[in-house]
Design a protein around this motif. Sequence first.
Motif, mmCIF file in Angstrom:
data_model
loop_
_atom_site.group_PDB
_atom_site.id
_atom_site.type_symbol
_atom_site.label_atom_id
_atom_site.label_comp_id
_atom_site.label_asym_id
_atom_site.label_seq_id
_atom_site.Cartn_x
_atom_site.Cartn_y
_atom_site.Cartn_z
ATOM 1 N N LYS A 1 -11.024 -64.244 -7.014
ATOM 2 C CA LYS A 1 -11.670 -64.699 -5.779
ATOM 3 C C LYS A 1 -11.726 -66.229 -5.704
ATOM 4 C CE LYS A 1 -14.241 -60.402 -5.569
ATOM 5 N NZ LYS A 1 -14.557 -59.796 -4.278
ATOM 6 N N LEU A 2 -11.779 -66.894 -6.865
ATOM 7 C CA LEU A 2 -11.724 -68.361 -6.869
ATOM 8 C C LEU A 2 -10.287 -68.871 -6.694
ATOM 9 C CD1 LEU A 2 -14.150 -69.238 -9.843
ATOM 10 C CD2 LEU A 2 -14.597 -69.627 -7.409
ATOM 11 N N GLY A 3 -9.316 -67.972 -6.896
ATOM 12 C CA GLY A 3 -7.911 -68.381 -6.794
ATOM 13 C C GLY A 3 -7.440 -69.257 -7.944
ATOM 14 N N VAL A 4 -8.008 -69.028 -9.138
ATOM 15 C CA VAL A 4 -7.624 -69.819 -10.319
ATOM 16 C C VAL A 4 -7.182 -68.883 -11.449
ATOM 17 C CG1 VAL A 4 -9.238 -71.681 -9.726
ATOM 18 C CG2 VAL A 4 -9.971 -69.868 -11.313
ATOM 19 N N PRO A 5 -6.481 -69.403 -12.461
ATOM 20 C CA PRO A 5 -6.090 -68.552 -13.587
ATOM 21 C C PRO A 5 -7.285 -68.110 -14.423
ATOM 22 C CG PRO A 5 -4.752 -70.558 -13.511
ATOM 23 C CD PRO A 5 -5.915 -70.769 -12.580
ATOM 24 N N LEU A 6 -7.110 -66.978 -15.071
ATOM 25 C CA LEU A 6 -8.081 -66.472 -16.049
ATOM 26 C C LEU A 6 -7.467 -66.645 -17.440
ATOM 27 C CD1 LEU A 6 -10.511 -64.677 -16.999
ATOM 28 C CD2 LEU A 6 -9.073 -62.693 -16.526
ATOM 29 N N VAL A 7 -8.238 -67.238 -18.353
ATOM 30 C CA VAL A 7 -7.795 -67.344 -19.747
ATOM 31 C C VAL A 7 -8.771 -66.551 -20.599
ATOM 32 C CG1 VAL A 7 -7.420 -68.911 -21.700
ATOM 33 C CG2 VAL A 7 -6.815 -69.653 -19.385
ATOM 34 N N PHE A 8 -8.241 -65.697 -21.485
ATOM 35 C CA PHE A 8 -9.190 -65.056 -22.401
ATOM 36 C C PHE A 8 -8.920 -65.466 -23.838
ATOM 37 C CE2 PHE A 8 -5.969 -61.675 -21.853
ATOM 38 C CZ PHE A 8 -5.717 -61.271 -23.160
ATOM 39 N N ALA A 9 -10.026 -65.807 -24.541
ATOM 40 C CA ALA A 9 -9.932 -66.115 -25.964
ATOM 41 C C ALA A 9 -9.655 -64.828 -26.721
ATOM 42 C CB ALA A 9 -11.236 -66.747 -26.456
ATOM 43 N N LYS A 10 -8.834 -64.944 -27.760
ATOM 44 C CA LYS A 10 -8.532 -63.785 -28.589
ATOM 45 C C LYS A 10 -9.411 -63.787 -29.826
ATOM 46 C CE LYS A 10 -3.864 -63.648 -26.831
ATOM 47 N NZ LYS A 10 -2.476 -63.272 -27.068
ATOM 48 N N LYS A 11 -9.771 -62.587 -30.265
ATOM 49 C CA LYS A 11 -10.534 -62.449 -31.506
ATOM 50 C C LYS A 11 -9.579 -62.085 -32.629
ATOM 51 C CE LYS A 11 -14.627 -60.504 -29.261
ATOM 52 N NZ LYS A 11 -15.342 -59.240 -29.013
ATOM 53 N N ARG A 12 -9.651 -62.805 -33.698
ATOM 54 C CA ARG A 12 -8.795 -62.516 -34.839
ATOM 55 C C ARG A 12 -9.635 -62.551 -36.103
ATOM 56 N NH1 ARG A 12 -6.166 -60.843 -31.704
ATOM 57 N NH2 ARG A 12 -4.244 -61.565 -30.738
ATOM 58 N N ASP A 13 -9.309 -61.678 -37.073
ATOM 59 C CA ASP A 13 -9.931 -61.820 -38.372
ATOM 60 C C ASP A 13 -9.621 -63.223 -38.874
ATOM 61 O OD1 ASP A 13 -10.868 -59.217 -38.378
ATOM 62 O OD2 ASP A 13 -9.019 -58.432 -39.227
ATOM 63 N N ARG B 1 -19.484 -58.844 -38.749
ATOM 64 C CA ARG B 1 -18.274 -59.426 -39.310
ATOM 65 C C ARG B 1 -18.077 -60.831 -38.754
ATOM 66 N NH1 ARG B 1 -13.042 -58.914 -36.524
ATOM 67 N NH2 ARG B 1 -13.410 -58.287 -34.373
ATOM 68 N N GLU B 2 -17.212 -61.562 -39.427
ATOM 69 C CA GLU B 2 -16.887 -62.909 -38.992
ATOM 70 C C GLU B 2 -15.472 -62.889 -38.455
ATOM 71 O OE1 GLU B 2 -18.019 -66.800 -41.323
ATOM 72 O OE2 GLU B 2 -15.928 -66.334 -41.735
ATOM 73 N N TYR B 3 -15.242 -63.588 -37.367
ATOM 74 C CA TYR B 3 -13.888 -63.649 -36.832
ATOM 75 C C TYR B 3 -13.650 -64.996 -36.178
ATOM 76 C CZ TYR B 3 -16.244 -62.560 -32.400
ATOM 77 O OH TYR B 3 -17.078 -62.583 -31.308
ATOM 78 N N ASP B 4 -12.398 -65.257 -35.830
ATOM 79 C CA ASP B 4 -12.051 -66.476 -35.113
ATOM 80 C C ASP B 4 -11.794 -66.153 -33.656
ATOM 81 O OD1 ASP B 4 -11.992 -68.520 -37.141
ATOM 82 O OD2 ASP B 4 -10.263 -67.480 -37.992
ATOM 83 N N GLU B 5 -12.339 -66.981 -32.786
ATOM 84 C CA GLU B 5 -11.898 -66.974 -31.394
ATOM 85 C C GLU B 5 -10.818 -68.039 -31.275
ATOM 86 O OE1 GLU B 5 -15.166 -67.816 -28.813
ATOM 87 O OE2 GLU B 5 -16.244 -66.012 -29.367
ATOM 88 N N THR B 6 -9.716 -67.689 -30.610
ATOM 89 C CA THR B 6 -8.652 -68.682 -30.460
ATOM 90 C C THR B 6 -8.145 -68.718 -29.022
ATOM 91 O OG1 THR B 6 -6.792 -67.192 -30.917
ATOM 92 C CG2 THR B 6 -7.860 -68.169 -32.820
ATOM 93 N N VAL B 7 -7.748 -69.910 -28.616
ATOM 94 C CA VAL B 7 -7.092 -70.105 -27.321
ATOM 95 C C VAL B 7 -5.913 -71.054 -27.549
ATOM 96 C CG1 VAL B 7 -7.291 -71.082 -24.986
ATOM 97 C CG2 VAL B 7 -9.183 -69.753 -25.940
ATOM 98 N N SER B 8 -4.777 -70.678 -27.040
ATOM 99 C CA SER B 8 -3.609 -71.551 -27.154
ATOM 100 C C SER B 8 -3.884 -72.899 -26.490
ATOM 101 C CB SER B 8 -2.406 -70.876 -26.496
ATOM 102 O OG SER B 8 -1.371 -71.819 -26.329
#
Lengths: 192, 192
Positions: free
Chosen positions: A71-83, A103-110
């Motif tokens: 609705k905003l007309g912008v891209p959506l980026v989602f962070a990935k969860k990785r061990d 548990r502990e994990y990493d959130e990552t975004v390119s």
Amino acid sequence: MKLLKDKIKKLGQIKDGDVLKVDEFLNHQIDTKLVDKMADEFIKRFKGIKFTKVLTIETSGIAVAYPVAQKLGVPLVFAKKRDSVNINGEKYSSKVISYTHFREYDETVSKKFLSNKDHILIIDDFLAKGSPLRGLLSICIQAGAKVDGIGIAIEKVYQNGGNELRDEGYRVESLVKILEIDEKTNKIKFGD
Amino acid sequence: MKLLKDKIKKLGQIKDGDVLKVDEFLNHQIDTKLVDKMADEFIKRFKGIKFTKVLTIETSGIAVAYPVAQKLGVPLVFAKKRDSVNINGEKYSSKVISYTHFREYDETVSKKFLSNKDHILIIDDFLAKGSPLRGLLSICIQAGAKVDGIGIAIEKVYQNGGNELRDEGYRVESLVKILEIDEKTNKIKFGD
């Protein structure tokens, strides 16, 4: 937001360990009509701010965030969860502790998808202590991106993550605020 | 679909092991304008069929499936991926082998969300050999739900999963068909 509050009252399930299950309409089966109206409400609350991207976290954030970005007309980026692993230099990352899953994990975004030109609206389904959100904020800080708004479907106010962020100057808008969950009586006390 | 094909040509990245990365617009950053138009195209192709639910698989299927369910005005259900464990009786489940990640996992859907009254449109981002899709089909069979359509963003035709399903009578619609990926020359050969 009355519509979401009513849905929680009708279909939300309280489970041991302070868990509120919203599988019926938000986290496993998604009531697209409801989630669309939630998106309208987020957009109304953040009116006037020029966001360049919506940012969320996999998995359950995606369906809540999609219609907002749409609705905003912008891209959506989602962070990935990785061990937790060694992250290469192409990604922003932040270590997160999950209190729900112990548990502990990493959130990552390119690095390709966030920059210092971005004005970010973060959208997520739940906010309790705020650990996953802190990961996203750290990622935005690494990228130099400005977080101009945080929109949450359901905030557990008593876990204080939301108010800590507000005290730090972040604009946090929650569609439903929960003041108390009583596991014995199966009752939820809502805030305004 | 020309728009998606052009996007793949421009931004898709070919990686070792027959991997086509579409992180820029479909799998990590989501081009909501593009994905919305993909949803319109799916709806056009399946016109006349009365679907009761859209079914997909976490994570990357969710953003592709959301606008389809939204535009059809029906709920979206996503199957969850779990490391193979004993599943309790409340879930439909199917064992799936991931050739991309060399692991085995369970796809699960709560029994509450699929029944023999449902007419399902399955939506996913990729179709290659078809293992994740087979898992979803198995889950629908367990539920007695009828799969009236399968909509795929990108089909790797040479891996044959799509044509096997068509031979079995399933209606599979792919927005882009890939006939060949040449890792040496970085070229993609598209079908009609």
